[in-house]
Each structure stands twice: as structure tokens, then as C-alpha cells.
Design a protein around this motif. Sequence first.
Motif: not given
Length: 168
Positions: A18-33, A37-39, A122-123
Motif C-alpha cells: 500500500f505504502e509503495a503504491t501511494v508513494d509511486r502515485a505521489a511521484q507520478t501524480r497518477d492516483w488511479d493505482p 488498492q481498495y475493494t 492486497g485490497l
Amino acid sequence: MTSSTFSRDELAAAFDQFEATVDRAAQTRDWDPWVDQYTPDVTYVEHAAGTMRGREQVRPWIWQTMESFPGSYMTSFPSLWTVIDEATGRIICELDNPLRDPGDGTVISATNISILTYAGDGLWRRQEDIYNPLRFVKATVKWCRKAAELGTLPPEADAWMKQYGGNK
């Protein structure tokens, strides 16, 4: 009390992802991933914005929040501490929300407590963010004042200050 069937190791690994995905979203500014992660039927409780049900209510809120000031100036959302509650399948953590450097290396941020409830595979089926919105306003005003002092205040932050920052 909900009984969990998830081991501590599974919860920890899911939260690391979860943290890795949120970090990647913050870096790429793509919030969909992040949202993915949620159901599909997630309940997301955000005390300032209200309760959202389902990914398709959460998705536009996250995009709007993260792509407008001050969210658009938040660089990451690292956990400062984490509690794994195996009995309920929950992760309880304090998340930092630092704003980008205003130009002199100053770090300005505010934190929130998040409670995530795991669904498996993973959800996450629920997230609740608990914080004092005034602390976020105070941090944003501080950031804007520092940027203004340095001559780096962007137009969107200046507009935010005029609307929410007052004259103090």
C-alpha cells in the motif's frame, strides 16, 4: 469486533505494498493505482469530506484533492509509525503529508491518523482518516508565507491564501 483471518506477516506485506503504491502515485501524480488498492465497495471515511462508498466515489475525490492546492504540493505520505491489529485485520498509522520545498529547504507538513481494514488479496475494504483540518490549514498558511518571503509563491497558492489564509 470483527475477527481477522489474516496473519501479521500478510497484513505487514499488504501495508508495505500500500505504502509503495501511494508513494509511486505521489511521484507520478497518477492516483488511479492508489484507488485500485481498495475493494470495489470500499468505505472511505474522510471527516472533512464525508463518507464515500465505492471506488468510483473515492476516485474523483482523490484526484480532485491531490491535483489542487495544497494537495498538489504534497510530495509523499510516509507512515511515521504503524500498529498491526491482527484481531481486526487493521493497520493503524500516522501519515505525514509534507509539502514541497518552498525554496530554502524548509520542511512543512501536517499529519493524520489512518485506520485501514484489510480485505485480503492486497485490497483494503475501509479507510478512515482522522485529523484536525485546522492543522493542515496552519501548515499550508506557513508554507505560503515562506514561499511568499522567498519569492516562490505560485499563483494557485496565492489564490488559496487569498481565499483561506486571511491576513494574519
